[in-house]
Write a protein that holds these residues in place. Structure first.
Motif, PDB file in Angstrom:
ATOM      1  N   ARG A  42       0.301  -1.086  -0.121  1.00 20.91           N
ATOM      2  CA  ARG A  42      -0.002   0.360  -0.160  1.00 20.91           C
ATOM      3  C   ARG A  42       0.566   1.314  -0.350  1.00 20.91           C
ATOM      4  NH1 ARG A  42      -0.612   3.313   3.485  1.00 20.91           N
ATOM      5  NH2 ARG A  42      -0.648   1.444   5.655  1.00 20.91           N
ATOM      6  N   LYS A  43       2.378   0.969   0.711  1.00 23.85           N
ATOM      7  CA  LYS A  43       2.572   2.121   1.238  1.00 23.85           C
ATOM      8  C   LYS A  43       3.322   2.886  -0.293  1.00 23.85           C
ATOM      9  CE  LYS A  43       3.508   2.084   5.962  1.00 23.85           C
ATOM     10  NZ  LYS A  43       4.581   1.570   7.102  1.00 23.85           N
ATOM     11  N   PHE A  45       2.307   1.438  -3.561  1.00 20.33           N
ATOM     12  CA  PHE A  45       1.903   2.262  -4.499  1.00 20.33           C
ATOM     13  C   PHE A  45       1.460   4.022  -4.309  1.00 20.33           C
ATOM     14  CE2 PHE A  45      -3.078   3.131  -5.693  1.00 20.33           C
ATOM     15  CZ  PHE A  45      -2.070   2.672  -6.905  1.00 20.33           C
ATOM     16  N   GLU A  46       1.320   4.005  -3.166  1.00 20.73           N
ATOM     17  CA  GLU A  46       0.675   5.952  -2.693  1.00 20.73           C
ATOM     18  C   GLU A  46       2.604   6.055  -2.994  1.00 20.73           C
ATOM     19  OE1 GLU A  46      -0.237   5.404   1.324  1.00 20.73           O
ATOM     20  OE2 GLU A  46      -2.178   4.930   1.529  1.00 20.73           O
ATOM     21  N   ALA A  47       3.556   5.619  -2.787  1.00 19.74           N
ATOM     22  CA  ALA A  47       4.715   6.677  -2.601  1.00 19.74           C
ATOM     23  C   ALA A  47       4.493   6.622  -4.468  1.00 19.74           C
ATOM     24  CB  ALA A  47       5.418   6.014  -2.565  1.00 19.74           C
ATOM     25  N   GLY A  48       4.265   5.320  -5.635  1.00 20.78           N
ATOM     26  CA  GLY A  48       4.815   5.220  -7.219  1.00 20.78           C
ATOM     27  C   GLY A  48       3.544   6.503  -7.623  1.00 20.78           C
ATOM     28  N   SER A  49       2.156   6.598  -7.129  1.00 18.98           N
ATOM     29  CA  SER A  49       1.641   7.337  -7.587  1.00 18.98           C
ATOM     30  C   SER A  49       1.688   8.921  -7.159  1.00 18.98           C
ATOM     31  CB  SER A  49      -0.012   7.520  -6.570  1.00 18.98           C
ATOM     32  OG  SER A  49      -0.225   5.994  -7.277  1.00 18.98           O
ATOM     33  N   ALA A  50       2.141   8.879  -5.948  1.00 12.55           N
ATOM     34  CA  ALA A  50       2.896  10.983  -5.559  1.00 12.55           C
ATOM     35  C   ALA A  50       3.520  11.002  -6.686  1.00 12.55           C
ATOM     36  CB  ALA A  50       2.842  10.610  -4.673  1.00 12.55           C
ATOM     37  N   ALA A  51       4.845  10.256  -7.074  1.00 13.46           N
ATOM     38  CA  ALA A  51       6.257  10.405  -8.426  1.00 13.46           C
ATOM     39  C   ALA A  51       5.348  10.309  -9.367  1.00 13.46           C
ATOM     40  CB  ALA A  51       7.055   9.124  -7.824  1.00 13.46           C
ATOM     41  N   GLU A  70      14.613  10.605  -7.681  1.00 13.17           N
ATOM     42  CA  GLU A  70      14.500  10.638  -6.111  1.00 13.17           C
ATOM     43  C   GLU A  70      13.362  10.244  -5.806  1.00 13.17           C
ATOM     44  OE1 GLU A  70      12.256  14.510  -5.473  1.00 13.17           O
ATOM     45  OE2 GLU A  70      14.497  15.947  -6.023  1.00 13.17           O
ATOM     46  N   TYR A  71      12.628   9.261  -6.322  1.00 10.80           N
ATOM     47  CA  TYR A  71      11.405   7.870  -6.292  1.00 10.80           C
ATOM     48  C   TYR A  71      12.162   7.030  -6.366  1.00 10.80           C
ATOM     49  CZ  TYR A  71       8.109   4.031  -7.321  1.00 10.80           C
ATOM     50  OH  TYR A  71       7.641   2.863  -6.836  1.00 10.80           O
ATOM     51  N   VAL A  72      12.998   6.784  -7.577  1.00  9.90           N
ATOM     52  CA  VAL A  72      13.756   5.430  -7.629  1.00  9.90           C
ATOM     53  C   VAL A  72      14.728   4.961  -6.249  1.00  9.90           C
ATOM     54  CG1 VAL A  72      15.468   4.078  -9.337  1.00  9.90           C
ATOM     55  CG2 VAL A  72      13.887   5.062 -10.187  1.00  9.90           C
ATOM     56  N   LYS A  73      15.073   5.948  -6.099  1.00 10.05           N
ATOM     57  CA  LYS A  73      16.420   6.642  -4.880  1.00 10.05           C
ATOM     58  C   LYS A  73      15.259   5.854  -3.220  1.00 10.05           C
ATOM     59  CE  LYS A  73      19.568   8.641  -1.568  1.00 10.05           C
ATOM     60  NZ  LYS A  73      20.150  10.228  -1.423  1.00 10.05           N
ATOM     61  N   ALA A  74      14.307   6.395  -3.109  1.00 16.68           N
ATOM     62  CA  ALA A  74      13.430   5.609  -2.358  1.00 16.68           C
ATOM     63  C   ALA A  74      13.526   4.692  -2.547  1.00 16.68           C
ATOM     64  CB  ALA A  74      12.340   7.359  -1.735  1.00 16.68           C
ATOM     65  N   ALA A  75      12.099   4.518  -3.506  1.00 16.37           N
ATOM     66  CA  ALA A  75      11.865   3.379  -3.369  1.00 16.37           C
ATOM     67  C   ALA A  75      13.102   2.103  -3.416  1.00 16.37           C
ATOM     68  CB  ALA A  75      11.385   2.741  -5.574  1.00 16.37           C
ATOM     69  N   TYR A  76      14.144   2.105  -4.121  1.00 14.55           N
ATOM     70  CA  TYR A  76      15.267   0.935  -3.589  1.00 14.55           C
ATOM     71  C   TYR A  76      15.335   0.864  -1.793  1.00 14.55           C
ATOM     72  CZ  TYR A  76      19.998  -0.867  -3.514  1.00 14.55           C
ATOM     73  OH  TYR A  76      20.768  -1.721  -3.178  1.00 14.55           O
ATOM     74  N   GLU A  77      15.626   2.537  -1.328  1.00 22.40           N
ATOM     75  CA  GLU A  77      15.368   2.143   0.182  1.00 22.40           C
ATOM     76  C   GLU A  77      14.611   1.836   0.525  1.00 22.40           C
ATOM     77  OE1 GLU A  77      16.492   6.375   1.071  1.00 22.40           O
ATOM     78  OE2 GLU A  77      18.931   6.362  -0.261  1.00 22.40           O
ATOM     79  N   TYR A  79      12.524  -0.295  -0.708  1.00 25.04           N
ATOM     80  CA  TYR A  79      13.096  -1.723  -0.190  1.00 25.04           C
ATOM     81  C   TYR A  79      13.940  -2.766   0.114  1.00 25.04           C
ATOM     82  CZ  TYR A  79      14.178  -6.703  -2.740  1.00 25.04           C
ATOM     83  OH  TYR A  79      14.305  -7.684  -3.355  1.00 25.04           O
ATOM     84  N   LEU A  80      15.120  -2.288   0.769  1.00 26.16           N
ATOM     85  CA  LEU A  80      16.202  -2.716   0.935  1.00 26.16           C
ATOM     86  C   LEU A  80      15.858  -2.800   2.734  1.00 26.16           C
ATOM     87  CD1 LEU A  80      18.838  -1.885  -0.428  1.00 26.16           C
ATOM     88  CD2 LEU A  80      18.116  -3.116  -0.937  1.00 26.16           C
ATOM     89  N   GLY A  81      14.837  -1.406   3.308  1.00 26.74           N
ATOM     90  CA  GLY A  81      14.930  -1.837   4.629  1.00 26.74           C
ATOM     91  C   GLY A  81      13.555  -2.254   4.755  1.00 26.74           C
TER      92      GLY A  81
END
Length: 110
Positions: A42-43, A45-51, A70-77, A79-81
């Motif tokens: 859910r989070k 999807f929301e972040a992807g929509s905002a990006a 910025e989105y790719v970097k945030a999504a990668y971080e 994912y690792l978390g």
């Protein structure tokens, strides 16, 4: 002979009780992991929509590329978390699954 049968029956019942506790831990662990996965999805999807909104509303190609980066970097971080968190949850589930059997191994004669 009857005494031995009673001992076997008692040991069998104890083993069944331990297995049920263990299965309960597995069920709770997978339920927690499924809940975590749903929250992450859910989070994400929301972040992807905002990006996507930021990219589409960018006034220049540079701003769009910057927003996407910025989105790719945030999504990668993120994912690792998430991978780390689910790994820790799996480790804890495994510990809880085997916990009922810890006392069983001390009962065997040497």
């Amino acid at each position: 002979m009857i005494q031995d049968f009673d001992g076997i029956q008692k040991a069998s019942q104890e083993s069944i009780d331990l297995m049920m506790k263990s299965y309960g831990s597995i069920g709770q662990g997978f339920q927690a992991i499924a809940t975590e996965a749903a929250d992450y999805s859910r989070k994400n999807f929301e972040a992807g929509s905002a990006a996507l909104e930021r990219v589409l509303s960018a006034t220049s190609v540079e701003k769009a590329v910057e927003a996407q980066g910025e989105y790719v970097k945030a999504a990668y971080e993120s994912y690792l978390g998430q991978v780390s968190k689910v790994g820790a949850m799996m480790t804890e589930m495994t510990r809880e699954t085997y916990k009922p059997f810890e006392g069983l191994f001390g009962k065997f004669p040497k």
